[in-house]
Motif scaffolding. Structure first.
Motif, PDB file in Angstrom:
ATOM      1  N   ALA A 131      55.799 -20.002 -93.303  1.00 36.80           N
ATOM      2  CA  ALA A 131      55.760 -18.550 -93.090  1.00 36.80           C
ATOM      3  C   ALA A 131      57.176 -17.979 -93.090  1.00 36.80           C
ATOM      4  O   ALA A 131      58.162 -18.724 -93.149  1.00 36.80           O
ATOM      5  N   TYR A 132      57.219 -16.657 -93.009  1.00 40.99           N
ATOM      6  CA  TYR A 132      58.478 -15.915 -92.854  1.00 40.99           C
ATOM      7  C   TYR A 132      59.148 -16.399 -91.555  1.00 40.99           C
ATOM      8  O   TYR A 132      58.508 -16.427 -90.492  1.00 40.99           O
ATOM      9  N   HIS A 133      60.425 -16.782 -91.638  1.00 40.62           N
ATOM     10  CA  HIS A 133      61.082 -17.467 -90.530  1.00 40.62           C
ATOM     11  C   HIS A 133      61.271 -16.618 -89.269  1.00 40.62           C
ATOM     12  O   HIS A 133      61.542 -17.143 -88.196  1.00 40.62           O
ATOM     13  N   ILE A 134      61.137 -15.291 -89.395  1.00 34.58           N
ATOM     14  CA  ILE A 134      61.372 -14.423 -88.226  1.00 34.58           C
ATOM     15  C   ILE A 134      60.354 -14.692 -87.120  1.00 34.58           C
ATOM     16  O   ILE A 134      60.655 -14.538 -85.934  1.00 34.58           O
ATOM     17  N   TYR A 358      62.166 -25.413 -96.568  1.00 33.63           N
ATOM     18  CA  TYR A 358      62.925 -24.641 -95.581  1.00 33.63           C
ATOM     19  C   TYR A 358      62.103 -23.500 -94.969  1.00 33.63           C
ATOM     20  O   TYR A 358      62.560 -22.846 -94.044  1.00 33.63           O
ATOM     21  N   MET A 359      60.901 -23.258 -95.525  1.00 37.17           N
ATOM     22  CA  MET A 359      60.043 -22.201 -94.960  1.00 37.17           C
ATOM     23  C   MET A 359      58.970 -22.785 -94.042  1.00 37.17           C
ATOM     24  O   MET A 359      58.105 -22.058 -93.564  1.00 37.17           O
ATOM     25  N   ALA A 360      58.998 -24.102 -93.855  1.00 37.77           N
ATOM     26  CA  ALA A 360      57.936 -24.737 -93.060  1.00 37.77           C
ATOM     27  C   ALA A 360      58.539 -25.767 -92.122  1.00 37.77           C
ATOM     28  O   ALA A 360      59.699 -26.174 -92.283  1.00 37.77           O
ATOM     29  N   LYS A 361      57.742 -26.194 -91.154  1.00 34.69           N
ATOM     30  CA  LYS A 361      58.163 -27.225 -90.194  1.00 34.69           C
ATOM     31  C   LYS A 361      57.291 -28.457 -90.409  1.00 34.69           C
ATOM     32  O   LYS A 361      56.114 -28.314 -90.754  1.00 34.69           O
ATOM     33  N   PRO A 362      57.830 -29.642 -90.151  1.00 37.85           N
ATOM     34  CA  PRO A 362      56.992 -30.836 -90.237  1.00 37.85           C
ATOM     35  C   PRO A 362      55.870 -30.782 -89.200  1.00 37.85           C
ATOM     36  O   PRO A 362      56.077 -30.310 -88.088  1.00 37.85           O
ATOM     37  N   GLY A 363      54.675 -31.202 -89.597  1.00 38.11           N
ATOM     38  CA  GLY A 363      53.532 -31.251 -88.680  1.00 38.11           C
ATOM     39  C   GLY A 363      53.622 -32.481 -87.791  1.00 38.11           C
ATOM     40  O   GLY A 363      54.594 -33.256 -87.885  1.00 38.11           O
ATOM     41  N   ASP A 365      52.252 -35.263 -87.974  1.00 33.92           N
ATOM     42  CA  ASP A 365      52.359 -36.528 -88.719  1.00 33.92           C
ATOM     43  C   ASP A 365      53.673 -36.620 -89.505  1.00 33.92           C
ATOM     44  O   ASP A 365      53.870 -37.533 -90.298  1.00 33.92           O
ATOM     45  N   GLY A 366      54.558 -35.655 -89.314  1.00 35.86           N
ATOM     46  CA  GLY A 366      55.862 -35.690 -89.967  1.00 35.86           C
ATOM     47  C   GLY A 366      55.871 -35.076 -91.365  1.00 35.86           C
ATOM     48  O   GLY A 366      56.921 -34.915 -91.970  1.00 35.86           O
ATOM     49  N   THR A 367      54.691 -34.670 -91.860  1.00 37.07           N
ATOM     50  CA  THR A 367      54.640 -34.091 -93.212  1.00 37.07           C
ATOM     51  C   THR A 367      54.990 -32.606 -93.164  1.00 37.07           C
ATOM     52  O   THR A 367      54.431 -31.861 -92.348  1.00 37.07           O
ATOM     53  N   ASN A 368      55.871 -32.199 -94.045  1.00 35.44           N
ATOM     54  CA  ASN A 368      56.226 -30.783 -94.141  1.00 35.44           C
ATOM     55  C   ASN A 368      55.383 -30.158 -95.257  1.00 35.44           C
ATOM     56  O   ASN A 368      55.557 -30.486 -96.427  1.00 35.44           O
ATOM     57  N   PRO A 369      54.458 -29.220 -94.889  1.00 35.13           N
ATOM     58  CA  PRO A 369      53.530 -28.703 -95.906  1.00 35.13           C
ATOM     59  C   PRO A 369      54.221 -27.854 -96.983  1.00 35.13           C
ATOM     60  O   PRO A 369      53.653 -27.631 -98.050  1.00 35.13           O
ATOM     61  N   GLY A 370      55.441 -27.383 -96.710  1.00 37.08           N
ATOM     62  CA  GLY A 370      56.143 -26.589 -97.722  1.00 37.08           C
ATOM     63  C   GLY A 370      56.987 -27.451 -98.655  1.00 37.08           C
ATOM     64  O   GLY A 370      57.449 -26.967 -99.700  1.00 37.08           O
ATOM     65  N   ALA A 371      57.168 -28.704 -98.278  1.00 40.40           N
ATOM     66  CA  ALA A 371      58.148 -29.540 -98.987  1.00 40.40           C
ATOM     67  C   ALA A 371      57.949 -29.634-100.500  1.00 40.40           C
ATOM     68  O   ALA A 371      58.922 -29.651-101.249  1.00 40.40           O
ATOM     69  N   PRO A 372      56.704 -29.678-101.002  1.00 35.62           N
ATOM     70  CA  PRO A 372      56.575 -29.846-102.460  1.00 35.62           C
ATOM     71  C   PRO A 372      56.763 -28.556-103.262  1.00 35.62           C
ATOM     72  O   PRO A 372      56.669 -28.597-104.489  1.00 35.62           O
ATOM     73  N   TYR A 373      56.973 -27.417-102.605  1.00 33.81           N
ATOM     74  CA  TYR A 373      56.941 -26.133-103.314  1.00 33.81           C
ATOM     75  C   TYR A 373      58.319 -25.473-103.433  1.00 33.81           C
ATOM     76  O   TYR A 373      59.152 -25.603-102.542  1.00 33.81           O
ATOM     77  N   LEU A 374      58.473 -24.727-104.523  1.00 30.74           N
ATOM     78  CA  LEU A 374      59.617 -23.816-104.650  1.00 30.74           C
ATOM     79  C   LEU A 374      59.104 -22.407-104.468  1.00 30.74           C
ATOM     80  O   LEU A 374      58.040 -22.074-105.002  1.00 30.74           O
ATOM     81  N   ARG A 375      59.857 -21.573-103.740  1.00 27.37           N
ATOM     82  CA  ARG A 375      59.512 -20.149-103.724  1.00 27.37           C
ATOM     83  C   ARG A 375      60.404 -19.439-104.729  1.00 27.37           C
ATOM     84  O   ARG A 375      61.636 -19.500-104.640  1.00 27.37           O
TER      85      ARG A 375
END
Ligand SMILES: Cc1ncc(COP(=O)(O)O)c(C=O)c1O
Length: 396
Positions: A131-134, A358-363, A365-375
């Protein structure tokens, strides 16, 4: 000593991006293109400068925190038109307050909405991930604990409301939702929004709905949470909505938006704002009212983003990680290791994107759901967008 609760603000995505590419000089001789920031590169309509000029005798006046009646009325009239609300639902005196863009009030909402404890426990601030980091900043500045709700492609890129644990809901003080969502451009249905409102009321928390991309849609206008409130009887208890001219009118420099919703929250916001906020200058308020009253320029803006999405489909449509978003201004393209790809694209093509990591946090289980994506922000004219995406596509 500095407040250690704020240390995690160092995770700001653009700070991390700057660090990632600090020592990388693009090898390409072609012009650098910034597809990392959601900043419209087109100009706002002339109406903005004309209205500012017509009201230039007002720069010498202190503006009041509750804003002018004219701007509050323009916001109400736009809401009624856009969401087909009954005229008695939104009272511009009670339910609306102009704000200097929505970033600041999204942040301040954490300070207002989160008590020291809820039901004897540490309050939770629910945030979609990514999400939006704010929203995270708001939780960090408040007494709350940021709790991230996974957002997956399978679930339509929106948090699964039915999956939120009851114990968590009981200590929830504030929940952020964004529709159309940044970064994925996903649209929450009216039924989804109704469930969110009902949940907020049942568990007594604040529902903050960020609708700043609601005017940038491809086909149908996205529903708003105020329509959900209307369908549930017309009250706005527990609901706060954020609207902005930054995207609608390509005017992020104007710093203008408004909050609408629960009267008790709006009154508390005005009180806080009269201590630590900067009300909009009177010429800015006049120009804002003129922009909310005008639809013609918004149709042109929508056509621009639609053309950019069409270009993206032509150029990247066959990429296995591509989908065409329903709304907004971003592509959310699955590429693999997003920081590595961002760095390589910058080095090889001079095109800057934002790693989804950088738009997501690791869950848990340590997986970051944003990691595979480019915005990828499609904020230029279609010709510039096409040439930048072609350069990217070659490198990908
Ligand atoms: C989801 C979202 N909400 C709010 C904002 C804040 O915009 P502004 O402060 O310009 O209204 C942005 C800006 O990019 C955004 O992406």
């Amino acid at each position: 000593m500095l407040n250690p609760r704020h240390d995690a603000m160092r995770d700001h995505p653009f700070r991390r991006l700057a660090e990632l590419i600090a020592n990388v000089t693009p090898r390409s001789n072609e012009p650098h293109v910034m597809l990392s920031v959601g900043e419209p590169q087109g100009q706002p309509p002339p109406l903005l400068a004309e209205t500012l000029a017509r009201n230039s005798h007002l720069w010498n006046r202190y503006p009041l925190p509750q804003g002018t009646a004219e701007l509050r009325q323009a916001a109400k009239a736009w809401l009624d038109r856009r969401y087909h609300l009954p005229p008695a639902m939104v009272d511009p005196e009670k339910h609306v307050v102009p704000v200097p863009g929505t970033r600041e009030p999204l942040f301040m909402t954490g300070l207002i909405a989160v008590p020291e404890e809820k039901n004897g426990q540490r309050p939770a601030v629910l945030i979609p991930n990514p999400a939006y980091h704010i929203y995270t900043g708001a939780a960090l500045a408040s007494q709350g604990e940021a709790v991230y709700l996974p957002v997956t492609r399978e679930a339509g890129f929106l948090p699964d409301l039915a999956a939120i644990d009851t114990q968590l809901l009981e200590r929830t003080a504030l929940m952020y939702l964004c529709s159309p969502s940044n970064p994925q451009g996903a649209i929450a249905s009216r039924d989804y929004l109704k469930s969110a409102v009902q949940l907020a009321r049942r568990y007594d928390f604040w529902l903050a709905v960020d609708e700043c991309y609601c005017e940038l849609y491809d086909k149908e206008p996205p529903p708003g949470v105020l329509e959900a409130c209307r369908d549930l009887g017309g009250g706005m208890e527990r609901v706060i909505v954020f609207h902005s001219l930054s995207k609608r009118s390509s005017a992020p420099g104007l710093r203008s938006g408004f909050l609408v919703g629960d009267a008790s929250f709006i009154q508390r916001y005005i009180l806080m704002f009269s201590y630590g906020g900067t009300p909009l200058a009177l010429p800015v308020q006049a120009a804002s009212a003129a922009l909310w009253n005008d639809e013609e320029h918004v149709q042109e803006t929508r056509a621009l983003y639609r053309a950019n999405f069409a270009v993206s489909e032509q150029v990247l449509g066959r990429h296995p990680g591509y989908f065409r978003p329903e709304a907004g201004m971003f592509l959310w393209l699955e590429v693999g290791d997003s920081p590595a790809v961002t760095k390589r694209l910058w080095a090889e093509t001079g095109i800057k994107t934002l790693p989804g990591a950088y738009m997501a946090k690791p869950g848990p289980d340590g997986t970051n759901p944003g990691a595979p994506y480019l915005r990828i922000a499609l904020v230029y004219d279609p010709a510039t967008t096409e040439s930048a995406l072609r350069r990217m596509a070659k490198a990908l």
